[in-house]
Design a protein around this motif. Structure first.
Motif, PDB file in Angstrom:
ATOM      1  N   ALA A  19       0.840  -1.205   0.000  1.00 27.29           N
ATOM      2  CA  ALA A  19       0.000   0.000   0.000  1.00 27.29           C
ATOM      3  C   ALA A  19       0.870   1.247   0.000  1.00 27.29           C
ATOM      4  N   ALA A  20       1.957   1.218   0.789  1.00 24.63           N
ATOM      5  CA  ALA A  20       2.866   2.373   0.819  1.00 24.63           C
ATOM      6  C   ALA A  20       3.524   2.580  -0.548  1.00 24.63           C
ATOM      7  N   ASP A  21       3.888   1.475  -1.203  1.00 19.40           N
ATOM      8  CA  ASP A  21       4.472   1.580  -2.550  1.00 19.40           C
ATOM      9  C   ASP A  21       3.470   2.178  -3.541  1.00 19.40           C
ATOM     10  N   PHE A  22       2.200   1.778  -3.401  1.00 20.08           N
ATOM     11  CA  PHE A  22       1.159   2.297  -4.289  1.00 20.08           C
ATOM     12  C   PHE A  22       1.022   3.816  -4.125  1.00 20.08           C
ATOM     13  N   VAL A  23       1.034   4.271  -2.862  1.00 20.75           N
ATOM     14  CA  VAL A  23       0.904   5.706  -2.605  1.00 20.75           C
ATOM     15  C   VAL A  23       2.095   6.469  -3.192  1.00 20.75           C
ATOM     16  N   ARG A  24       3.297   5.946  -2.964  1.00 20.11           N
ATOM     17  CA  ARG A  24       4.484   6.631  -3.489  1.00 20.11           C
ATOM     18  C   ARG A  24       4.471   6.657  -5.019  1.00 20.11           C
ATOM     19  N   GLY A  25       4.028   5.567  -5.619  1.00 19.34           N
ATOM     20  CA  GLY A  25       3.994   5.508  -7.071  1.00 19.34           C
ATOM     21  C   GLY A  25       3.046   6.534  -7.683  1.00 19.34           C
ATOM     22  N   ARG A  26       1.934   6.771  -6.994  1.00 17.67           N
ATOM     23  CA  ARG A  26       0.933   7.703  -7.515  1.00 17.67           C
ATOM     24  C   ARG A  26       1.200   9.159  -7.120  1.00 17.67           C
ATOM     25  N   LYS A  69       4.204  10.495  -5.476  1.00 14.24           N
ATOM     26  CA  LYS A  69       5.575  10.841  -5.096  1.00 14.24           C
ATOM     27  C   LYS A  69       5.915  12.288  -5.433  1.00 14.24           C
ATOM     28  N   GLY A  70       5.585  12.733  -6.617  1.00 14.15           N
ATOM     29  CA  GLY A  70       5.917  14.104  -7.024  1.00 14.15           C
ATOM     30  C   GLY A  70       5.260  15.130  -6.123  1.00 14.15           C
ATOM     31  N   LEU A  71       3.976  14.905  -5.804  1.00 13.59           N
ATOM     32  CA  LEU A  71       3.256  15.846  -4.941  1.00 13.59           C
ATOM     33  C   LEU A  71       3.825  15.837  -3.522  1.00 13.59           C
ATOM     34  N   MET A  72       4.142  14.640  -3.018  1.00 10.57           N
ATOM     35  CA  MET A  72       4.666  14.525  -1.653  1.00 10.57           C
ATOM     36  C   MET A  72       6.001  15.243  -1.525  1.00 10.57           C
ATOM     37  N   GLU A  73       6.876  15.078  -2.518  1.00  9.09           N
ATOM     38  CA  GLU A  73       8.181  15.746  -2.478  1.00  9.09           C
ATOM     39  C   GLU A  73       8.008  17.264  -2.613  1.00  9.09           C
ATOM     40  N   HIS A  74       7.077  17.689  -3.449  1.00  4.88           N
ATOM     41  CA  HIS A  74       6.817  19.129  -3.598  1.00  4.88           C
ATOM     42  C   HIS A  74       6.384  19.745  -2.270  1.00  4.88           C
ATOM     43  N   ASP A  75       5.446  19.081  -1.587  1.00  7.95           N
ATOM     44  CA  ASP A  75       4.875  19.660  -0.369  1.00  7.95           C
ATOM     45  C   ASP A  75       5.849  19.679   0.797  1.00  7.95           C
TER      46      ASP A  75
END
Length: 553
Positions: free
Chosen positions: A452-459, A461-467
């Motif tokens: 599940a964590a891999d799924f979230v990062r895959g979808r 990742k760009g937004l999470m790193e931006h924020d």
């Protein structure tokens, strides 16, 4: 907690059988001529006497040594002499054969057999004083040993209390020491707590119910628990379901009852004890150790008798809930449990309320005599109000579907516990309906799953790193967009943005996730990733808050 060998139970009093094997008496060549089935009677004391009326001076439990010199040889008077001794509870009669009687008269033997009184003939002359001194010394030594072991038990119980334990831990220790289950009952209310040891809970409950119905007819050992009132607070009862009762058991129970009385009177442990006892019973149901009949009997023993044919399982937890983790000792669900039962009883709602050993949740079973929603509203209002008034954060209340059997209660409690993380992660509401499957409930089951964590990062990742390093926070913008039905106008209004600013943010989001927000698979995948990310983020925030709280303590 294992009972040390020094605390293993043993008889404190010497028996007639054991006395006959002692050298001082064995030298008289003893022969049991009557009452051989009563040789395990305990000897309280030894008397030497020739007075035919000596029965009047006996109190019971004595071993009487006599040569019969002053006995009237008439059969009727000999028979009456034996009958009077038996009526006084004599342990055994020892008759030294000699000038007066060359053998035990048949009248004495017949009377002794009728009453079960052991009669022993001595074929050799011995010093009665030597026998008296020998047996008395053995009795005193055993009594002193019993008192010393009783002191060891008392010290052990006291150490438990000094280490922060309570009444429940004393009961568990007592059951382990004596090797039998013990029950603490509250006068007029039923079982408060039971420490069953290795005995099935259903057997202990059945023994207690039989004891209630037939007081004095069920073998047990009871000690009153006193807390200063005119009447005993209750009783500590031991049942010989694993091994026979002994004198040591009585001493151990007396020491335990004394400390329990003091603890209940001074430290008000009654609410905690009742909540833990009920919690143990409910966990036994959840773990499948009680069937429907056994569960019903256990509930009745706790004073819960449903008026209707439906029950309502409920679980309450604070928002800092971590399953199985021991919570701050200053926060006691037991206090809520007691006041909840009192308040709901005023509204005609019966409740079984218990806490877990780790004190992380409140387990409830309610008598559903009215509408489910009405009962749920009442319970949630009381619990959430109590938690808020104590300044202990917020509570969530998870209500399962109505149950028509204790098996269904088990399923309901389990589903309500599983729903707690989802209830914490969802917007605030009076109570969470755990009877219906929800998306958040399903996703909560994935919490901690690496895929599940891999799924979230895959979808995302760009937004999470931006924020992490930039503003505005685009994950919040995306959540607001979906929450407003993908209406740009409503989303801009909710975020207090100009529509053009929202357009720029959405374009940047599509750039960072590498997809257009228009395909069915894309929209579903991004929304799913957002829901899982929010649940994971909430859990991490709660964990961090708990660690900071622990560090502060």
């Amino acid at each position: 907690m294992q009972a040390p060998e020094s605390l293993s139970p043993s008889p404190a009093q010497i028996t007639v059988r054991a006395a006959l094997e002692m050298p001082a008496l064995a030298r008289g060549a003893p022969e049991v001529v009557a009452g051989d089935r009563s040789l395990d009677r305990p000897i309280r004391w030894v008397h030497i006497g020739e007075n035919p009326e000596i029965a009047a001076w006996l109190e019971g439990g004595e071993l009487l040594l006599t040569s019969g010199l002053r006995l009237d040889p008439q059969p009727l008077k000999l028979s009456r002499f034996v009958d009077e001794l038996a009526d006084r509870g004599l342990a055994a009669l020892v008759l030294e054969l000699g000038p007066k009687f060359e053998q035990v008269p048949p009248a004495m033997v017949e009377a002794a057999e009728r009453s079960g009184l052991p009669v022993v003939a001595l074929h050799e002359v011995i010093r009665f004083m030597t026998v008296t001194e020998s047996i008395h010394s053995e009795i005193i030594d055993r009594q002193l040993s019993l008192l010393r072991r009783g002191d060891e038990v008392h010290k052990r119980f006291s150490r438990l209390l000094l280490d922060g334990a309570g009444v429940a831990e004393i009961l568990v220790a007592l059951a382990e020491i004596v090797g039998n289950p013990v029950v603490l009952e509250r006068r007029g209310r039923g079982i408060m707590y039971q420490a069953t040891g290795k005995v099935e809970e259903s057997r202990v409950t059945a023994a207690w119910r039989a004891h209630q119905r037939q007081a004095g007819c069920v073998e047990s050992l009871a000690q009153p628990v006193l807390t200063g009132g005119d009447q005993p607070w209750g009783n500590l009862i031991m049942f010989p379901l694993s091994r026979p009762l002994s004198s040591f058991d009585e001493v151990a129970a007396e020491r335990a009852a004394g400390l329990i009385s003091l603890t209940l009177a001074q430290y008000h442990h009654e609410d905690l004890l009742a909540a833990r006892g009920t919690g143990n019973m409910l966990r036994s149901i959840m773990e499948g150790r009680l069937d429907d009949v056994q569960a019903e009997n256990a509930a009745r023993a706790l004073g819960f008798v449903a008026r209707g044919d439906r029950l309502l399982p409920v679980v309450a937890a604070r928002t800092e809930f971590r399953a199985g983790a021991r919570t701050d000792e200053s926060w006691q669900w037991a206090d809520v449990s007691a006041k909840l039962s009192s308040e709901l009883a005023g509204g005609g709602i019966q409740v079984l309320a218990g806490v877990s050993d780790s004190n992380d949740a409140l387990l409830l079973v309610l008598d559903l005599a009215t509408k489910r929603a009405d009962v749920a509203d009442a319970v949630a209002k009381v619990i959430r109000g109590m938690v808020a008034r104590r300044g202990q954060g917020e509570a969530v209340v998870c209500v399962a579907g109505s149950a028509r059997s204790w098996t269904e209660v088990r399923d309901g409690l389990l589903s309500a516990i599983r729903a707690v993380p989802a209830a914490i992660a969802t917007p605030e509401r009076a109570w969470y309906d755990a009877s219906l499957p929800t998306v958040d409930g399903l996703l909560s089951a994935l919490d901690g799953n690496p895929e599940a964590a891999d799924f979230v990062r895959g979808r995302l990742k760009g937004l999470m790193e931006h924020d992490l390093t930039r503003h505005p926070k685009l994950l919040g913008t995306l959540e607001a967009y979906f929450a407003n039905g993908m209406s740009k106008t409503e989303t801009a209004r909710a975020l207090h943005l100009e529509r053009q600013s929202l357009y720029h943010r959405l374009a940047r989001i599509e750039e960072l996730i590498g997809e257009k927000l228009d395909g069915e698979e894309t929209l579903f995948g991004v929304q799913l990733a957002l829901r899982i990310h929010r649940l994971m983020n909430d859990r991490e925030q709660r964990s961090g808050a708990d660690q900071r709280s622990d560090a502060a303590m």
